[in-house]
Design an enzyme around this catalytic site. Structure first.
Site, PDB file in Angstrom:
ATOM      1  N   HIS A 110       0.823  -1.279  -0.050  1.00  0.00           N
ATOM      2  CA  HIS A 110      -0.040   0.056  -0.043  1.00  0.00           C
ATOM      3  C   HIS A 110       0.812   1.432   0.121  1.00  0.00           C
ATOM      4  CE1 HIS A 110      -4.183  -1.766   1.696  1.00  0.00           C
ATOM      5  NE2 HIS A 110      -3.628  -2.237   0.711  1.00  0.00           N
ATOM      6  N   TYR A 238      -9.393   5.172   7.605  1.00  0.00           N
ATOM      7  CA  TYR A 238      -9.498   5.671   9.045  1.00  0.00           C
ATOM      8  C   TYR A 238     -10.717   6.738   9.082  1.00  0.00           C
ATOM      9  CZ  TYR A 238      -5.220   2.966  10.101  1.00  0.00           C
ATOM     10  OH  TYR A 238      -4.260   2.041  10.288  1.00  0.00           O
ATOM     11  N   PRO A 330      -4.182  -0.030  18.790  1.00  0.00           N
ATOM     12  CA  PRO A 330      -3.966  -0.531  17.220  1.00  0.00           C
ATOM     13  C   PRO A 330      -4.122   0.515  16.286  1.00  0.00           C
ATOM     14  CG  PRO A 330      -6.049  -1.339  17.932  1.00  0.00           C
ATOM     15  CD  PRO A 330      -5.272  -0.597  19.407  1.00  0.00           C
TER      16      PRO A 330
HETATM   17  C1  PHB Z   1      -6.092  -4.549  10.872  1.00  0.00           C
HETATM   18  O1  PHB Z   1      -5.913  -4.801   9.442  1.00  0.00           O
HETATM   19  O2  PHB Z   1      -6.598  -5.374  11.581  1.00  0.00           O
HETATM   20  C2  PHB Z   1      -5.700  -3.273  11.241  1.00  0.00           C
HETATM   21  C3  PHB Z   1      -5.185  -2.349  10.489  1.00  0.00           C
HETATM   22  C4  PHB Z   1      -4.690  -1.201  10.984  1.00  0.00           C
HETATM   23  C5  PHB Z   1      -4.569  -0.650  12.089  1.00  0.00           C
HETATM   24  C6  PHB Z   1      -5.263  -1.729  12.995  1.00  0.00           C
HETATM   25  C7  PHB Z   1      -5.522  -2.835  12.677  1.00  0.00           C
HETATM   26  O3  PHB Z   1      -4.263   0.393  12.693  1.00  0.00           O
END
Ligand code: PHB
Ligand code: APR
Length: 429
Positions: A110, A238, A330
């Site tokens: 990406h 996001y 995360p």
């Molecule tokens: C995921 O694909 O599970 C994932 C991707 C980006 C993040 C957190 C989780 O910031």
């Protein structure tokens, strides 16, 4: 029970030993593992998550023998759903470990991500801003590749190792004891690598007077759904929305992973699939909403969000790596990458110890890791603050968050800073 993947005896083991020697892998003598005996290795690794398995592979490649103790079965470890956005430095480490073939074949490169707020999507172009990319390849797949590689070299791994305990860490010959199949086993070693995650025994083996912990617990969690449906966009989306954060991610071009922010009081059973899809659709921009393909969830769970760091990451002959020493929320996709960078530093330090009898890198291990960890902790905390709705945010706080988002998509410098941190800061060697 030693290793749910049976160990071949006789000719096959001898043939493998020859192949290992040719490939430069060092593997301890197998005959004395498990079954209540004592095994002697240079490094005992506690935990067969990505940190422990990657360390095991890099050490074997460097001619250092190690054994891994894992409390669960291999299938259980593989069954845990985890993220999968890899920094370039992590991909290079997996290449160095010889486990990147499938990653390069199936992983998705990406060049950027999308930030979505006020109903509009804004692209952050990593390649244009900082000349780097990330790779989307599930942590489960990395763990699977590492497990297969470890079996291929016949390196000792004791799964379902119970009551693991660490001893004499402040001596030159630490020991790790465990129970397996009703027998008591022991590993005698020079060093112990604590790669057993946040709830593991390793960090708990450090006297609390020697340890300092830093923590931030966030007042919400992520409800995540895995589904065999195509992603809403070729890159991650996001979203910051008045109803809360949302993330549209993926595992492949046919499997998606989506998240919505929920209060910690929420329970999975209160979220039938339809309610999840409706909520997700309501939080993203119209393009993502119209591209959203829904389907049955194949996994659904709520994960709490926490920032956590334990200092120092060393106690005598014990070295912590990965979640055993630090947790990030995360939002910045840093968890796995930080575990990998700890393993990078620990491998280099152990190789320097054994090859040059020089402990400078071992002595600097904790400080070197923590510098990188705190930068990733800052970035992950900042991304979380930027993209989530906090129950106690006042009107001033809401305006500041808005201004932060506006500045980010209006300033090349701000966007480049996000990009630089997201793709991964370079190793300080
Ligand atoms: C995921 O694909 O599970 C994932 C991707 C980006 C993040 C957190 C989780 O910031
Ligand atoms: N004895 C033996 N093994 C143990 C013990 C114990 N007492 N306690 C825990 N373990 C094992 C767990 O079962 C797990 O398989 O240690 C392993 C730790 O693995 P992870 O939790 O995956 O931690 P780590 O390898 O550091 O990987 C960090 O995982 O949680 C994600 O976001 C995080 O991506 C990051 C990555």
């Amino acid at each position: 029970m030693v290793d749910s993947m049976p160990i071949p005896a006789g000719r096959k083991a001898r043939r493998r030993a020859v192949a290992n020697r040719r490939a430069g892998y060092t593997v301890p003598d197998q005959k004395n593992e498990g079954g209540g005996r004592t095994m002697r290795v240079q490094v005992a690794i506690v935990g067969a998550g990505p940190a422990g398995l990657l360390l095991g592979q890099l050490l074997a490649k460097a001619g250092i023998d190690a054994a891994i103790l894992e409390q669960r079965t291999a299938d259980y470890v593989l069954g845990r759903i985890r993220a999968g956005v890899l920094e370039q430095t992590t991909v290079e480490l997996l290449e160095e470990a010889g486990v990147a073939t499938r990653l390069h074949r199936e992983g998705l490169v990406h060049d950027g991500i999308h930030l979505c707020f006020d109903g509009t999507r804004h692209r952050i172009d990593f390649r244009e801003l900082v000349g780097k990319t990330v790779t989307v390849y599930g942590q489960t797949e990395i763990t699977r590749d590492l497990m297969h590689a470890r079996v291929a070299i016949g390196a000792p791994t004791v799964y379902e190792a119970e009551q693991v305990s660490l001893h004499d860490l402040d001596s030159a010959s630490p020991r790790v004891r465990y129970a397996s199949g009703g027998n008591v086993g022991q590993i005698e070693c020079d060093f112990v690598a604590g790669c057993d995650g946040f709830h593991g025994v390793s960090r708990q083996s450090i006297p609390s007077s020697m340890l300092r912990v830093f923590e931030r617990v966030y007042p919400f969690g992520w409800l995540g759904v895995l589904s065999d449906t195509p992603p809403v966009a070729p890159e991650l989306v996001y979203a910051n929305h008045p109803r809360g954060f949302a993330l549209c991610s993926m595992r492949s071009t046919t499997r998606s992973r989506h998240y919505v922010q929920v209060p910690l009081s929420e329970r999975v059973e209160d979220w039938p699939d339809d309610r999840f899809w409706d909520e997700l659709r309501s939080r993203v921009d119209s393009d993502s909403a119209s591209a959203l393909v829904t389907g049955p969830s194949i996994e659904k769970s709520i994960a709490p969000l926490r920032s956590f760091v334990a200092e120092p990451m060393r106690y005598g002959r014990l070295f912590l790596a990965g979640d055993a020493a630090h947790i990030v929320p995360p939002t910045g996709a840093k968890g796995l990458n930080l575990a990998a960078s700890d393993v990078h530093y620990l491998t280099r330090a152990l190789v320097r110890h054994y090859r040059q009898n020089d402990d400078a890198l071992l002595n600097g291990y904790s400080a070197r890791c923590l510098r990188r960890i705190w930068r990733a902790e800052r970035f992950s905390w900042w991304m979380t603050s930027l993209l989530h709705r906090f129950p106690d945010t006042d009107a001033f706080g809401a305006r500041i968050q808005q201004a932060d988002l506006d500045y980010l998509v209006g300033s090349r410098a701000a966007a480049a800073s996000l990009a630089e941190n997201y793709v991964g800061l370079p190793f300080e060697d």
